[in-house]
Design an enzyme around this catalytic site. Structure first.
Site: not given
Ligand code: S3P
Length: 744
Positions: A330-331, A335, A403, A476, A624, A651, A697
């Site tokens: 996902k991350s 990006r 988020g 973070s 996560d 979260k 989750r």
């Molecule tokens: C993420 C960072 C994490 C993670 C989120 C994805 C990201 O959050 O919990 O699911 O893609 O940068 P935090 O930066 O709030 O820890």
């Protein structure tokens, strides 16, 4: 005359309907069905319609306008909008002081103007209304009691509207089966001009054009279903629509001009063989069309998901076997779209996660003018617009549950020349955004948030940002990435120090796009003003999704599972480290690096797990994965202690409390602490009903828990599993979890 006492169940004693057509007649039938009105009398310019109304049992009687209005406590004007003025003049002398006066017309500004002219002002019981329902049929004979069921009615109360009158009218419409929305008059007219009036105009015009081209209308013989669907509304009442266009003139003209420009742009694109523009407009429109139903229900973006509530029903037991690849990271998927859009040239992405969160990001870039083809089986082609090429979106960017999208967008948009607004679903709207808004403000951004730093974020465009050094108070990756993205546009250097290592996909991908990122221990820096070059991205399988299967195969006896192509970035492998410390049997093989990210295949077999004190330095690396790690701890021998994980509370849900509550619902007691949890393993997982709080989750973790349960587990509110793991249910079933998803 004083108001007559109204019985509790009856909202209006005597209703006068002026205009007994389809809408007026249907409203009477629906109101009578609800039992909320007493007698109903009508006036209409057609004596035949009135006689028919009595004959069909729709109305109790009829008369002239002044006769029916006298003694009525609700007067509904349901005539074509251009006739409203004459009706108002006629009813004025007989209208009771306590009567509520409303209408059902499609334009509200004209109604208010007419009331003001004739009555010298709008009294507190004048409440314009507009049911969004209709049919191509006319007249009282077409009236039906169900016309408003599951339809919307917009009421446009005025500043001094009487609250009691508004509540009674709202109650009546709800009794008629409708959902009532309120908005102000001008907004109503703008919205309807765009969503209803313009489409009708286009339908009338298109049919007329084609009919004119072929006098015999031979052409319609060949019209396929699409044409029929598209032009269905051209069969609507011409007089009514003539009235609507002339009474909502200004708002309609604005939207026609806008549409004409866009149509002209398409014409030009065809003329000049500009395929990129056609592709951009069509793919953006297609995605927007798919987006509508979700947007309207205020949920996250998805192309093919129903809006129904989903719950999981899990039968106990099972073992996990197979050779699988879970969906893309996902991350990295987020990006890939962001950097691909800002790059020069085309970026090809494979393995893209077609989950709601990353699709929300994709849609937002389409809304900002980027042409994106796909996703098609994980393949996406992004036609980058360059670092300064984004265009102002036409409305707020809706980011669903994500988020990551909201925080990374905040950095990116703070530096754009246009204003923007970021919104999300109920869960995202509760999450803290001050953590990005504050440092961005220190860089010169202007950002408004709702109370407590929550979304929506309103970001002012045209600000010149300056680089800062920022010491992150929490570890973070989202905050770090947000500031690095803002830093691409800032004067000088932007550097971010992290108190503990967090995922570094942004830094790796920036480097992959040729943008230099300087690393100095725990500090990452960029200097603004350089450019990105598009290329290829291979998105590995998401270790956060693999985690459910790592735990599942570890806790279920007789399991042996292979997971392919899993992302093994060391900032993400906390779950493997922790599970191994607990005694899990995980073999990592085929290690390789693809597109700047380490990848491997994993084999996991069942093992006897033991409780551990989770090292705090592993927390950001497994941030996560804790919900499912709590399930592992429940199945382990001995005590597991988690500390230093207060971030879990902000979260998609408060993952410490929601997991503790869910575990209790299946018979497992835990001790919650402010920054963690203590779980004594070896307790029996019984069956039970778990509330996932809409957190993907949490829902998937309890699906895993069922492998060691003694009874049926039901998990509610699971639709959001599609944010990160489309196909979870099918894959879970295929590998050995007894899971059914139920809709409704
Ligand atoms: C993420 C960072 C994490 C993670 C989120 C994805 C990201 O959050 O919990 O699911 O893609 O940068 P935090 O930066 O709030 O820890």
């Amino acid at each position: 005359m004083p108001a007559e006492p109204v019985s509790r169940s009856m909202l209006f004693q005597r209703v006068a309907i002026i205009g007994l057509g389809l809408i007026g007649g249907s409203m009477v039938l629906a109101a009578k069905r609800s039992g909320l009105v007493g007698s109903v009398v009508a006036a209409d310019s057609s004596p035949d319609e009135l006689a028919l109304g009595v004959e069909l049992g729709v109305i109790d009687g009829y008369g002239s306008i002044s006769e029916v209005v006298k003694g009525a406590d609700l007067v509904v004007i349901a005539v074509p909008v251009r006739a409203t003025r004459v009706v108002l003049e006629q009813l004025r002398p007989s209208l009771e002081e306590h009567a509520v006066l409303t209408d059902v017309g499609s334009t509200k500004g004209s109604f208010v103007a007419a009331v003001r002219d004739i009555f010298g002002g709008c009294g507190p019981r004048v409440i314009p209304g507009h049911p969004i329902a209709g049919s191509e049929k006319n007249g009282v004979s077409a009236a039906k009691a169900t016309l408003f069921d599951d339809h919307k009615v917009i009421l446009t109360p005025l500043p001094d509207t009487d609250e009691d009158a508004l509540q009674r009218l709202t109650g009546l419409w709800e009794g008629c089966g409708a959902t009532v929305l309120t908005m102000d008059v001008a907004r109503h007219d703008e919205v309807l001009a765009a969503t209803s009036h313009l489409p009708h105009l286009i339908a009338f015009s298109l049919v007329d054009t084609l009919a004119g081209e072929d006098q015999n209308m031979e052409i319609f013989r060949y019209a396929a279903g699409g044409f029929r669907d598209f032009t269905r509304i051209a069969a609507s009442d011409p007089v009514m629509w003539h009235d609507i266009f002339l009474t909502n003139r200004e708002a309609v003209l604005r939207v026609i001009d806008h549409f004409t420009e866009d149509l002209e742009q398409l014409r030009r694109a065809i003329d000049t063989e500009d395929g990129a523009t056609l592709l951009r407009v069509f793919s953006r429109a297609r995605a927007a069309r798919n987006h509508f139903s979700k947007m309207l229900s205020g949920q996250a973006y998805v192309t093919d998901m129903s809006q129904k509530a989903v719950s999981f029903r899990l039968q106990p037991g099972g073992s996990i076997t197979g050779d699988i690849r879970v969906p893309g990271d996902k991350s990295i998927s987020h990006r890939s779209i962001m950097l691909g859009a800002l790059a020069d040239g085309v970026t090809e992405v494979d393995g893209f996660l077609e989950g709601e969160d990353s699709l929300a990001t994709l849609q937002a870039f389409r809304d900002m003018g980027v042409t994106i083809e796909g996703p098609d089986n994980g393949h996406v082609r992004i036609h980058g617009v360059g670092i300064d090429g984004l265009q102002a979106p036409r409305g707020p960017l809706y980011l669903g549950n994500s988020g990551t999208a909201m925080r990374l967008f905040a950095g990116l948009l703070a530096a754009q020349p246009f204003d923007s607004e970021l919104t999300g679903d109920a869960s995202l709207s509760r999450r803290p955004m001050g953590r990005v808004a504050d440092p961005l403000r220190a860089m010169g951004a202007v950002i408004d948030t709702a109370e407590g730093g929550r979304p929506p974020l309103k970001i002012r465009g045209g600000r010149k940002l300056s680089g800062i050094h920022y010491d992150m108070p929490v570890a973070s990756a989202q905050v770090k990435s947000c500031l690095l993205l803002a830093g691409l546009y800032a004067d000088g250097m932007t550097s971010v120090h992290e108190p503990a290592p967090t995922r570094d996909h942004t830094e790796r991908m920036l480097a992959g796009f040729g943008y230099h990122v300087h690393r100095d221990g725990a500090t990452a820096s960029v200097v603004g003003g350089a450019r990105l070059t598009g290329g290829r991205i291979d998105v590995p399988a998401d270790i956060s999704s693999a985690a459910f299967y790592l735990v599942a195969a570890s806790i279920a006896e007789g399991s042996d599972l292979t997971l392919r192509h899993v992302g093994m970035n060391p900032t993400r492998t906390g779950v493997i480290n922790i599970l191994k410390m607990m005694g899990a049997d995980i073999t990592v093989f085929n290690q390789r690096e693809i597109g700047g990210e380490p990848v491997a295949d994993l084999q996991v077999r069942s093992a006897v797990l033991r409780g551990i004190d989770i090292p705090e330095d592993q927390v950001p690396l497994a941030i996560d994965e804790f919900p499912v790690l709590f399930v592992a701890a429940t199945c382990a021998r001995g005590r597991t202690i988690l500390r230093g994980a207060e971030e879990l509370r902000v979260k998609e849900s408060d993952r410490i409390q929601v997991m503790a509550d869910g575990l209790r619902a299946v018979g497992v007691e835990t001790t919650v602490t402010p920054d963690g949890i203590v779980i004594d393993g070896g307790q029996t997982i019984t069956g039970g009903d778990v509330d996932s709080h809409g957190d993907h989750r949490i829902a998937m973790s309890f699906a895993v828990a069922s492998l060691r349960a003694t009874g049926e587990i039901r998990v509610n509110d699971c639709a959001n599993v599609a944010t990160s793991f489309p196909g979870f249910v099918e894959l879970a079933r295929q590998t050995g979890i007894f899971i059914e998803a139920e809709e409704g």
